[in-house]
Structures are given as C-alpha cells and as structure tokens.
Scaffold this active site. Sequence first.
Site, PDB file in Angstrom:
ATOM      1  N   MET A   1       0.817  -1.140  -0.099  1.00  0.00           N
ATOM      2  CA  MET A   1       0.060   0.005   0.008  1.00  0.00           C
ATOM      3  C   MET A   1       1.014   1.118  -0.141  1.00  0.00           C
ATOM      4  O   MET A   1       0.263   2.367   0.182  1.00  0.00           O
ATOM      5  CB  MET A   1      -1.036   0.062   1.428  1.00  0.00           C
ATOM      6  N   GLY A   2       2.167   1.205  -0.385  1.00  0.00           N
ATOM      7  CA  GLY A   2       3.123   2.172  -0.430  1.00  0.00           C
ATOM      8  C   GLY A   2       3.546   2.702   0.859  1.00  0.00           C
ATOM      9  O   GLY A   2       3.588   1.711   1.788  1.00  0.00           O
TER      10      GLY A   2
ATOM     11  N   HIS B   1       9.260  -3.519   3.620  1.00  0.00           N
ATOM     12  CA  HIS B   1       8.948  -3.684   2.097  1.00  0.00           C
ATOM     13  C   HIS B   1      10.106  -4.219   1.292  1.00  0.00           C
ATOM     14  O   HIS B   1      10.017  -5.059   0.488  1.00  0.00           O
ATOM     15  CB  HIS B   1       8.077  -2.380   1.649  1.00  0.00           C
TER      16      HIS B   1
ATOM     17  N   GLY C   1       5.146 -10.174   4.460  1.00  0.00           N
ATOM     18  CA  GLY C   1       5.975 -10.109   5.702  1.00  0.00           C
ATOM     19  C   GLY C   1       5.304 -10.775   6.782  1.00  0.00           C
ATOM     20  O   GLY C   1       3.966 -10.858   6.878  1.00  0.00           O
TER      21      GLY C   1
ATOM     22  N   GLN D   1      -2.660 -12.192   8.126  1.00  0.00           N
ATOM     23  CA  GLN D   1      -2.679 -11.738   6.599  1.00  0.00           C
ATOM     24  C   GLN D   1      -1.851 -13.265   5.916  1.00  0.00           C
ATOM     25  O   GLN D   1      -2.607 -13.685   4.972  1.00  0.00           O
ATOM     26  CB  GLN D   1      -2.345 -10.577   6.211  1.00  0.00           C
TER      27      GLN D   1
ATOM     28  N   SER E   1       4.260   1.130   7.881  1.00  0.00           N
ATOM     29  CA  SER E   1       3.834   2.384   7.348  1.00  0.00           C
ATOM     30  C   SER E   1       3.102   3.464   8.461  1.00  0.00           C
ATOM     31  O   SER E   1       3.157   4.556   8.301  1.00  0.00           O
ATOM     32  CB  SER E   1       2.940   2.181   6.042  1.00  0.00           C
TER      33      SER E   1
HETATM   34  O1  PAF Z   1      -0.163  -5.858   3.647  1.00  0.00           O
HETATM   35  C1  PAF Z   1      -0.670  -4.979   3.006  1.00  0.00           C
HETATM   36  O2  PAF Z   1      -0.007  -3.934   2.742  1.00  0.00           O
HETATM   37  C2  PAF Z   1      -1.933  -5.192   2.254  1.00  0.00           C
HETATM   38  O3  PAF Z   1      -2.793  -5.658   3.040  1.00  0.00           O
HETATM   39  C3  PAF Z   1      -1.720  -5.618   0.844  1.00  0.00           C
HETATM   40  C4  PAF Z   1      -1.423  -7.204   1.103  1.00  0.00           C
HETATM   41  C5  PAF Z   1      -0.905  -4.683  -0.056  1.00  0.00           C
HETATM   42  C6  PAF Z   1      -3.094  -5.678   0.368  1.00  0.00           C
HETATM   43  O4  PAF Z   1      -3.691  -4.346   0.135  1.00  0.00           O
END
Ligand code: PAF
Length: 283
Positions: free
Chosen positions: A27-28, A34, A144, A150, A183
């Site tokens: 998500m930047g 990242h 990660g 997730q 972030s």
């Molecule tokens: O982990 C994240 O940054 C978000 O949940 C992802 C996997 C990019 C989905 O929007």
Amino acid sequence: MKTISRISQFREWRKGISGSVGFVPTMGALHDGHLSLVRKSNEVCKHTVVSIYVNPQQFAAGEDLEHYPRPLEKDLDKLDCFTVDGVFLPNNDNMYPEGFSTKVYEEHLSKVLEGNSRPSFFQGVTTVVAKLFNIVQPSHAFFGEKDAQQLAIIKKMVTELNYPIEIISCPLIREENGLAMSSRNAYLSDDEKKVAAHIYLALQEGKNQLHSGVRDPQIIRNSISKQISAQPLLKIDYVSVADANHLSEITESISGDILVSVAVFLGKTRLIDNFSYSPSSNK
Ligand code: PAF
C-alpha cells in the site's frame, strides 16, 4: 522500471515478460520491511513486480484511509535501488468500477484476532490480493511475517482457490529500538516511538518465559499485558497466544507451535506485533 496504472496496459506489458515473476503487493509508504520483500524477490525470481495501491476495501468507516501516507515519488525512488521490472499503480475506478460486488473471503482464520477487531478487513485484503494475483499473474508472491494472520489467510486462499503461486514469507523487520516497521509508524512522534518500543519489550519478556519452560498460555498473556499496560499511553486491543495453524486461543498447556500476537493503540494509531514459537525446538 515501468510504471503502469491501467489494468489493460499492465496485461499488455505482462505478455512480454517470461520466466519467474515475483510479486510484492504493497500500500506504499515503503519502509525497510517492504524493501526486504523486494530484495528477496530479486534473489528468487527473474522478474519483480511491485504494486502500490491503498485499497479502500480494507479500511472500515472511521479508520485512516484518508490519512494513510502516500509518498509516491519517494516510494519510486526507493524501488529504483532494486531490480524492479514493473510498478503497478491502479486507481479506485479501475479496481472497483461502479457496481463492483464480487468479494473473496476466507471464513475461519479471518474471524479471529485482527478479524475480530476489524470485521471487514480481511475480506478487503483477500478480494484485492485475488484481483492483483489475477492481473499480475506472478509465479511467487512475497509477504511479511509482521502481518502473520494476513500471511496465513493468503496462503490458505492460494491453496484453496488453486492459484499457481508460491507464497514466500519474509521475516519481520524492526527499527533499532525493536519497534516493528510499519507504514503507520509515520503517524508517531519520536517520543511515541520510544513508548511503542515497549510492545516489543513485552513480547520479548513473553518469549523469554517460553524459552525458560513456561507452558501456561495465560501466564504469557498476563505477563505481556502487564508490561504493555505499565505504559499509560498504550491501550491493549488484544494479547493472544494462539495455535499457529488455526489461530484459535490456547487454553491448555502449550504443546505445539504457537503465534503470540498483540494489537495496541497509541493514541489513534493501531500497532500490531507478533512472534512465533515452537516448543519442540524451543525457538
Ligand atoms: O499488507 C498490505 O500492505 C496489504 O494488506 C496488501 C497485501 C498490499 C493488500 O492491500
């Protein structure tokens, strides 16, 4: 490094890429966590694709969607230091056109921990990740361990929906003071970051107890809760000692692999952290 916003253009570009494609969805507001995924993709795959998309479907009303940091130019500069073939930067109209109503959701692991506190969160994540997988068509995707739940849900989704993608998990990366990189740390002042580091210290204390043979999950939960609560600015959402496979809370003595995880508010900022532990290796 090609940057592409439109799905149709991305598909055209993707046709020209052959061999293994590693995908890092983000998500930047990219940080070293990242970038460690991008580095790993560079090691494992011939090509690397990164997506940057602040997915509105994984934010509930009242959460930080509007304020979520979007430093796109800085993110692209950071990616320039790696071998990134393509950066996919879709917009909301493209991803969720008027009338969009198809969702992907996982029914079990998504209900506990983060899913209990943020009921529509994982449906938003699995829907966007399924869409991104269909568009990017990677051979490998990198996630990660900071977002351990997730990761478990994406692995399950990939197995159960037969995506031909290898999910590669990468270690959680911490600031020097132990704070898990996120972030959302951008919302914290330097003083708040010092306070937030106590979340890590509390988890370390729990880990030490496990290493020294404590097997009562409630002792671990209580010890972590006590340390976090000693910081008046930290408000606990949950402290969990769960079965690593099913993410259900352990009630009996710990005998198999576990995930110890916490969610804590510091002001309006919600921070998560975790570690895994295996009694068979005592690690
Ligand atoms: O982990 C994240 O940054 C978000 O949940 C992802 C996997 C990019 C989905 O929007």
